[in-house]
Design a protein around this motif. Structure first.
Motif, mmCIF file in Angstrom:
data_model
loop_
_atom_site.group_PDB
_atom_site.id
_atom_site.type_symbol
_atom_site.label_atom_id
_atom_site.label_comp_id
_atom_site.label_asym_id
_atom_site.label_seq_id
_atom_site.Cartn_x
_atom_site.Cartn_y
_atom_site.Cartn_z
ATOM 1 N N GLN A 181 0.705 -1.240 -0.238
ATOM 2 C CA GLN A 181 0.046 -0.021 -0.139
ATOM 3 C C GLN A 181 0.713 1.345 0.072
ATOM 4 O O GLN A 181 0.588 2.559 -0.555
ATOM 5 N N TYR A 182 1.914 1.141 0.632
ATOM 6 C CA TYR A 182 2.959 2.379 0.642
ATOM 7 C C TYR A 182 3.478 2.652 -0.619
ATOM 8 O O TYR A 182 4.335 3.536 -0.833
ATOM 9 N N GLY A 183 3.324 1.759 -1.791
ATOM 10 C CA GLY A 183 4.127 2.194 -2.908
ATOM 11 C C GLY A 183 5.103 1.125 -3.462
ATOM 12 O O GLY A 183 5.298 1.395 -4.670
ATOM 13 N N SER A 184 5.547 0.073 -2.871
ATOM 14 C CA SER A 184 6.613 -0.802 -3.211
ATOM 15 C C SER A 184 5.900 -1.986 -4.139
ATOM 16 O O SER A 184 4.767 -2.152 -3.749
ATOM 17 N N VAL A 185 6.546 -2.198 -4.877
ATOM 18 C CA VAL A 185 6.072 -3.401 -5.731
ATOM 19 C C VAL A 185 7.158 -4.613 -6.049
ATOM 20 O O VAL A 185 8.512 -4.092 -6.447
ATOM 21 N N VAL A 186 7.208 -5.827 -5.714
ATOM 22 C CA VAL A 186 8.196 -6.846 -5.635
ATOM 23 C C VAL A 186 7.783 -7.874 -6.497
ATOM 24 O O VAL A 186 6.666 -8.314 -6.516
ATOM 25 N N LEU A 187 8.621 -7.949 -7.663
ATOM 26 C CA LEU A 187 8.398 -9.228 -8.666
ATOM 27 C C LEU A 187 9.330 -10.364 -8.604
ATOM 28 O O LEU A 187 10.366 -10.239 -8.283
ATOM 29 N N PHE A 188 8.662 -11.470 -8.842
ATOM 30 C CA PHE A 188 9.318 -12.704 -8.750
ATOM 31 C C PHE A 188 9.244 -13.527 -9.853
ATOM 32 O O PHE A 188 7.915 -13.589 -10.500
ATOM 33 N N ASN A 189 10.238 -13.927 -10.460
ATOM 34 C CA ASN A 189 10.306 -14.970 -11.563
ATOM 35 C C ASN A 189 9.673 -14.086 -12.844
ATOM 36 O O ASN A 189 8.968 -14.989 -13.676
ATOM 37 N N ILE A 190 10.223 -12.941 -13.271
ATOM 38 C CA ILE A 190 9.593 -12.234 -14.244
ATOM 39 C C ILE A 190 10.801 -11.620 -15.035
ATOM 40 O O ILE A 190 11.837 -11.283 -14.355
ATOM 41 N N LEU A 191 10.739 -11.949 -16.206
ATOM 42 C CA LEU A 191 11.970 -11.411 -17.066
ATOM 43 C C LEU A 191 11.914 -10.138 -17.354
ATOM 44 O O LEU A 191 10.720 -9.242 -16.998
ATOM 45 N N ASP A 192 12.944 -9.776 -17.931
ATOM 46 C CA ASP A 192 13.235 -8.181 -18.085
ATOM 47 C C ASP A 192 12.311 -7.475 -19.014
ATOM 48 O O ASP A 192 11.676 -6.224 -18.557
ATOM 49 N N HIS A 193 12.093 -8.108 -20.151
ATOM 50 C CA HIS A 193 11.317 -7.407 -21.130
ATOM 51 C C HIS A 193 9.650 -7.623 -20.618
ATOM 52 O O HIS A 193 8.715 -6.743 -21.245
ATOM 53 N N GLU A 194 9.409 -8.188 -19.553
ATOM 54 C CA GLU A 194 7.939 -8.433 -19.090
ATOM 55 C C GLU A 194 7.686 -7.485 -17.829
ATOM 56 O O GLU A 194 6.507 -7.290 -17.379
#
Length: 397
Positions: A181-194
């Motif tokens: 909610q405070y603005g951070s987004v963490v991505l797991f196992n996602i390629l650079d172009h995605e």
């Protein structure tokens, strides 16, 4: 010696093609002193490992002294013989290929100060992951929970990743996004172009966009054969397998870290501004600053401190870490790895500097205002005296 397979013998016989009947057993029995050791030589690189993924170890056989042997079979004194022995079952890919497959990229982003989680979940209900219970069923987060400040979204083929059965995330096309909610987004196992495509899903529900997006990268490695629950390394953490709880724990620390970095830079800007003011006072001996601007700086400092403590929850332990001791290891290791406590202490020290300077400048502004009022009173009293004298003089005439 009992671990050596027939392929090892063949490797030694290959060194002497002139005599195909050369026997490895005869070679060993003929030597009085043979030293076996794992070679750190750069010649034994990953290229010596089997391409079909068999686990192998490379050994150097150093001949210190030899009995009499037929000359066609003779090795030179102190000659090193390299050979590989199979000890695995032949399954899986090579070491380098296996490491690449077990590596899960993790990327943390901070591009806004607020995200509407309700709107995000309403438009992505099919991808929403609830809080897992012991029966592996979804238990969606209640508003009273400490975990209500984030959601977990899953994309890809969920059937390819059986977390509940001990499976891992590496090697699957399943990817996860933890949104705070405070603005951070963490991505797991996602390629650079995605990455951009997934961030746009969140941007539609974000507000308070930053001038420059903050980014950090990390890595999770899966190793089912790991003896301990987890093992740390340089810019990575190794787990037996990465499941939903691990994603939540790792995502929470990385989300706090990238957001904390932004607020530290905000406070650094305020410290630099107060430093310039103090430098100007040192040179000129005067202070000129609008009261409104000073109050804005004070308000900004207090807001940053409140965001870090209340919204980021920098001192709150995740519910998962409270319930399961093994996740406490990951939580404490990552907090120490990203130095969250030390960085907050540094942030707090800088805020104390800002507070001290703002209080000092407020006193100067207050003194300036008091001086102005005193001079205004003096001027009014002087004007009253002049009028009184003039009135007396006019009456005496």
């Amino acid at each position: 010696m009992r671990a050596l397979s027939s392929s090892s013998c063949a490797a030694v016989r290959a060194l002497h093609p002139s005599n195909p009947s050369f026997s490895f057993a005869r070679f060993v029995s003929s030597a009085r002193n043979i030293n076996f050791f794992l070679s750190p030589s750069p010649q034994l690189s990953r290229s010596h490992f089997s391409p079909n993924g068999d686990s192998r170890f490379c050994v150097v056989v150093v001949m210190r002294s030899l009995c009499s042997m037929p000359s066609p079979h003779m090795f030179d004194l102190n000659e090193s013989v390299y050979y590989c022995s199979e000890v695995g079952d032949g399954g899986g890919g090579g070491l380098a290929e296996e490491d690449a497959k077990a590596s899960i990229p993790v990327r943390a982003f901070f591009f806004s100060t607020s995200i509407d989680l309700r709107g995000l979940t309403d438009q992505n209900k099919a991808n929403l992951i609830g809080c897992p219970r012991r029966d592996n069923k979804a238990n969606f987060i209640s508003p009273s929970s400490r975990m209500s400040n984030y959601v977990v979204l899953r994309f890809g083929d969920a059937n390819s990743n059986s977390f509940g059965m001990g499976g891992g995330l590496s090697g699957s096309n399943c990817c996860y996004m933890v949104v705070f909610q405070y603005g951070s987004v963490v991505l797991f196992n996602i390629l650079d172009h995605e990455v951009d495509g997934y961030l746009k899903i969140v941007e539609r529900h974000a507000s308070g966009f930053l001038l420059e997006m903050r980014k950090d990268e990390y890595e999770v490695r899966e190793n089912p054969a790991l003896q301990t629950w987890m093992q740390g390394g340089l810019d990575y953490i190794m787990l037996q397998n990465l499941n939903i709880d691990g994603i939540r724990i790792i995502g929470s620390v990385l989300g706090q870290s990238i957001a904390l970095d932004y607020y530290v830079r905000q406070v650094d800007g305020m410290v630099a501004e107060f430093t310039d003011i103090n430098r100007g006072m040192e040179k000129t001996g005067t202070f000129t600053m609008e009261r409104k601007k000073l109050f804005q700086l004070v308000g900004k400092a207090n807001t940053n401190l409140a965001y870090v403590i209340l919204k980021l929850g920098i001192f709150e332990r995740s519910d998962i870490a409270w319930k399961d001791a093994k996740y406490v290891q990951i939580w404490e290791y990552l907090r120490d790895e990203f130095e969250l406590t030390q960085r907050f202490s540094t942030l707090y020290s800088k805020l104390k500097f800002v507070e001290h300077n703002s209080r000092f400048l407020q006193e100067i502004l207050q003194n300036q205002k008091s001086d102005f009022l005193e001079w205004l009173i003096i001027i009014l009293l002087g004007a009253e005296i002049v009028i009184f004298v003039f009135d007396i003089a006019h009456k005496s005439i």
